[in-house]
Design a protein around this motif. Sequence first.
Motif, mmCIF file in Angstrom:
data_model
loop_
_atom_site.group_PDB
_atom_site.id
_atom_site.type_symbol
_atom_site.label_atom_id
_atom_site.label_comp_id
_atom_site.label_asym_id
_atom_site.label_seq_id
_atom_site.Cartn_x
_atom_site.Cartn_y
_atom_site.Cartn_z
ATOM 1 N N LYS A 291 0.844 -1.189 0.000
ATOM 2 C CA LYS A 291 0.000 0.000 0.000
ATOM 3 C C LYS A 291 0.884 1.245 0.000
ATOM 4 C CE LYS A 291 -1.623 -0.886 4.030
ATOM 5 N NZ LYS A 291 -0.666 -1.951 4.306
ATOM 6 N N PRO A 292 0.334 2.408 -0.378
ATOM 7 C CA PRO A 292 1.098 3.655 -0.251
ATOM 8 C C PRO A 292 1.599 3.821 1.184
ATOM 9 C CG PRO A 292 -0.874 4.040 -1.535
ATOM 10 C CD PRO A 292 -0.993 2.638 -1.008
ATOM 11 N N GLY A 293 2.862 4.228 1.298
ATOM 12 C CA GLY A 293 3.461 4.406 2.613
ATOM 13 C C GLY A 293 4.221 3.196 3.108
ATOM 14 N N ASP A 294 4.024 2.022 2.487
ATOM 15 C CA ASP A 294 4.787 0.839 2.864
ATOM 16 C C ASP A 294 6.232 0.990 2.397
ATOM 17 O OD1 ASP A 294 2.585 -0.278 3.993
ATOM 18 O OD2 ASP A 294 2.236 -1.792 2.442
ATOM 19 N N THR A 295 7.127 0.200 2.988
ATOM 20 C CA THR A 295 8.545 0.265 2.629
ATOM 21 C C THR A 295 8.984 -1.062 2.028
ATOM 22 O OG1 THR A 295 8.977 1.838 4.411
ATOM 23 C CG2 THR A 295 10.876 0.695 3.485
ATOM 24 N N ILE A 296 9.562 -0.979 0.831
ATOM 25 C CA ILE A 296 10.021 -2.159 0.101
ATOM 26 C C ILE A 296 11.540 -2.125 0.038
ATOM 27 C CG2 ILE A 296 9.802 -3.507 -2.023
ATOM 28 C CD1 ILE A 296 7.151 -2.872 -0.476
ATOM 29 N N ALA A 297 12.174 -3.141 0.594
ATOM 30 C CA ALA A 297 13.632 -3.226 0.607
ATOM 31 C C ALA A 297 14.124 -4.067 -0.562
ATOM 32 C CB ALA A 297 14.114 -3.839 1.922
ATOM 33 N N VAL A 298 15.254 -3.669 -1.131
ATOM 34 C CA VAL A 298 15.853 -4.408 -2.238
ATOM 35 C C VAL A 298 17.303 -4.731 -1.897
ATOM 36 C CG1 VAL A 298 16.464 -4.381 -4.688
ATOM 37 C CG2 VAL A 298 14.341 -3.308 -3.926
ATOM 38 N N GLY B 89 3.676 5.208 -4.515
ATOM 39 C CA GLY B 89 3.507 5.930 -3.259
ATOM 40 C C GLY B 89 4.149 5.200 -2.100
ATOM 41 N N ALA B 90 4.844 4.097 -2.400
ATOM 42 C CA ALA B 90 5.594 3.354 -1.389
ATOM 43 C C ALA B 90 7.005 3.921 -1.305
ATOM 44 C CB ALA B 90 5.610 1.869 -1.723
ATOM 45 N N VAL B 91 7.796 3.406 -0.359
ATOM 46 C CA VAL B 91 9.161 3.880 -0.143
ATOM 47 C C VAL B 91 10.133 2.772 -0.525
ATOM 48 C CG1 VAL B 91 10.817 4.750 1.558
ATOM 49 C CG2 VAL B 91 8.392 5.347 1.754
ATOM 50 N N LEU B 92 11.115 3.109 -1.350
ATOM 51 C CA LEU B 92 12.148 2.160 -1.756
ATOM 52 C C LEU B 92 13.320 2.242 -0.791
ATOM 53 C CD1 LEU B 92 13.384 0.177 -3.865
ATOM 54 C CD2 LEU B 92 14.308 2.189 -5.032
ATOM 55 N N HIS B 93 13.626 1.131 -0.115
ATOM 56 C CA HIS B 93 14.787 1.052 0.770
ATOM 57 C C HIS B 93 15.875 0.279 0.036
ATOM 58 C CE1 HIS B 93 16.685 -0.759 4.695
ATOM 59 N NE2 HIS B 93 17.492 0.070 4.054
ATOM 60 N N THR B 94 16.908 0.978 -0.406
ATOM 61 C CA THR B 94 18.018 0.331 -1.101
ATOM 62 C C THR B 94 19.024 -0.136 -0.049
ATOM 63 O OG1 THR B 94 19.111 2.468 -1.423
ATOM 64 C CG2 THR B 94 17.680 1.691 -3.186
ATOM 65 N N VAL B 95 19.098 -1.441 0.144
ATOM 66 C CA VAL B 95 19.863 -2.020 1.244
ATOM 67 C C VAL B 95 21.321 -2.222 0.844
ATOM 68 C CG1 VAL B 95 20.083 -4.012 2.797
ATOM 69 C CG2 VAL B 95 17.808 -3.181 2.124
ATOM 70 N N ASN B 96 22.209 -1.767 1.700
ATOM 71 C CA ASN B 96 23.645 -1.977 1.507
ATOM 72 C C ASN B 96 23.944 -3.451 1.730
ATOM 73 O OD1 ASN B 96 26.457 -2.151 1.726
ATOM 74 N ND2 ASN B 96 26.649 -0.174 2.741
ATOM 75 N N ILE B 97 24.297 -4.151 0.674
ATOM 76 C CA ILE B 97 24.492 -5.605 0.745
ATOM 77 C C ILE B 97 25.810 -5.989 1.401
ATOM 78 C CG2 ILE B 97 23.009 -6.125 -1.222
ATOM 79 C CD1 ILE B 97 25.490 -6.104 -2.996
ATOM 80 N N ARG B 98 26.615 -4.985 1.758
ATOM 81 C CA ARG B 98 27.902 -5.284 2.387
ATOM 82 C C ARG B 98 27.900 -4.973 3.884
ATOM 83 N NH1 ARG B 98 29.973 -2.481 -2.519
ATOM 84 N NH2 ARG B 98 30.257 -4.081 -4.109
ATOM 85 N N LEU B 99 26.721 -4.750 4.438
ATOM 86 C CA LEU B 99 26.624 -4.517 5.871
ATOM 87 C C LEU B 99 26.881 -5.802 6.648
ATOM 88 C CD1 LEU B 99 23.387 -2.317 6.094
ATOM 89 C CD2 LEU B 99 25.754 -1.523 6.210
ATOM 90 N N THR B 100 27.301 -5.663 7.886
ATOM 91 C CA THR B 100 27.375 -6.816 8.771
ATOM 92 C C THR B 100 25.951 -7.262 9.097
ATOM 93 O OG1 THR B 100 27.303 -5.512 10.804
ATOM 94 C CG2 THR B 100 29.479 -5.873 9.807
ATOM 95 N N SER B 101 25.796 -8.460 9.639
ATOM 96 C CA SER B 101 24.461 -8.954 9.964
ATOM 97 C C SER B 101 23.782 -8.053 10.999
ATOM 98 C CB SER B 101 24.540 -10.396 10.473
ATOM 99 O OG SER B 101 25.376 -10.484 11.606
ATOM 100 N N GLU B 102 24.553 -7.534 11.966
ATOM 101 C CA GLU B 102 23.973 -6.659 12.977
ATOM 102 C C GLU B 102 23.516 -5.344 12.363
ATOM 103 O OE1 GLU B 102 23.163 -7.221 16.182
ATOM 104 O OE2 GLU B 102 23.687 -9.289 15.647
ATOM 105 N N GLN B 103 24.310 -4.782 11.459
ATOM 106 C CA GLN B 103 23.914 -3.546 10.786
ATOM 107 C C GLN B 103 22.702 -3.788 9.884
ATOM 108 O OE1 GLN B 103 27.721 -2.773 8.920
ATOM 109 N NE2 GLN B 103 28.136 -1.036 10.277
#
Length: 552
Positions: free
Chosen positions: A65-72, A91-105
């Motif tokens: 729905k609009p306002g939801d966040t979709i991570a890639v 109307g959703a939010v694109l979260h571009t995920v850093n694929i080189r983060l540690t598991s905790e990050q």
Amino acid sequence: MTTQLITPTQSAYAYPLLIKHLLNTPLIYSPDQEIVYRDCFRYDYKTLGKRIKQLASMLKAQGVKPGDTIAVMDWDSHRYLECFFAVPMMGAVLHTVNIRLTSEQLIYTINHAEDDIILVNEEFLPLLESVKDRFETVKKVIVLSDKGAIPASSIEFSGEYEALVSDAVPEYTFPDFDENTMATTFYTTGTTGLPKGVFFSHRQIVLHTYGVMAGLTAYKSQANISSADVYMPMTPMFHVHAWGMPYLMTLLGAKQVYPGRYEPETLLKLIVGEQVTYSHCVPTIMNMLITSPSIKDVDLKGWKVIIGGSALSKGLCKEALGHGINLFTGYGMSETCPILTLSNLKPHMLEWGEDEQVEIRCKTGLPIPEVQLEVVDVEGNPVAHDGQTPGEVVTRTPWLTQGYVKSGEQSEELWKDGWLHTGDIGVIDQEGYLRITDRLKDVIKTGGEWISSLELEDIISQHEAVNEVAVVGITDEKWGERPMAMVVLKEEFQGKISEKDIQEFCMTFVEKGQIPKYGVPGKIVLDAVIPKTSVGKISKKDIRGTYGENLN
């Protein structure tokens, strides 16, 4: 001050600046132009437009729905390009995920951004599997596979991307909404603490796209691009929207080539095979290509490349120019969407010799249109534009993040006195070129005097034996700090160059009056592995952590 406001006609349409409008022109002008993903996918802009609608239809069917966040979580691909448009256009939010983060990050950013759905490349499943039991808001996971198959996993998938998109209805009406609606978010890793989330609106991304287009197309320089260029990013699409270039190149209707994982041989093969003419990357990627044995068999003349993320050294610039690469600098930050400046040569500089041009190409550059940029002293007053007087770089543009996600105190610090504070120290010369001299946290204070680590890196990079260099300040009992350099030698010079050789080379710049004697590194570590951050920048934090002991 009293101004005269416009009273619109009651039936007039207030046209919002939305990402969906960036697609209108290329679908008219360049419907048959190609978009390429490695040797896996090849389709035209008409198909891109259709697949963006199918992706939106698929996500809606998944409950978005609009306002939801979709991570890639993906390599640079046609899928990512489709997400750049479809997700915010809904109307959703694109979260571009850093694929080189540690598991905790990683789990911190997923939960902090309140991701609803994650699209994940099967290569990153082990990382995601390690944190899946700690999801707080994630409802569904969709797997991305070049093979089109669902791999075995402890994660329960809602399906495979290509199959779901192909089966979706190719009709979707993207709504109008407020142009200040959040379009994207991602997290920047600092030197301390947890990653900080930044966010950008539709309005900001559209204005950034047009500002960069003006900076790269409107002025006579060495760096002009157009719809005739063939574009291939070499900066991850998770990192500040690949510097916003996929939006720009889509608007222009240019051919686009997405290389997936960055492998020297694959990149060079694509550059030649697809006739790539325009890219951007951090210095370490360019260095990786230049030192690859495969480059000997490749003609790179006419390839324009913007270097950003870290300073472009004169040594690397000259090496690239020697291969026919048209190399120059761009500057910005995660917080600035990102581009603020480009080191365009002014028309009277185009006839200069190589050494003179290198001086300009390696500067941080001229502000692109709509960027207000200043260098200020500790009291916030602008300093002289004389190329000598340093201060902190502060900026205002329409496309700066308005704060950090859920972090009011850090946001206020970022926006102190109504200017975005970059944390960079620089000078502006009489021609208007900015030159970053260091990060505030990376300046070396030795014997009560300041030394720029970037200036020392630039000097050492010009030694014929040096392939890569990083300089940091290390605690010293007598001087407070002394410079230390980590140097990676070119293969043919390994075992033939000593620490003393590098120091003597630096002394030649002391004799020229370019640096003081105390600026010569007191310690030089040869052929160590220089640590890098998740986006390929030199990690000075890690170097200081390893070599933080006294030099004495």
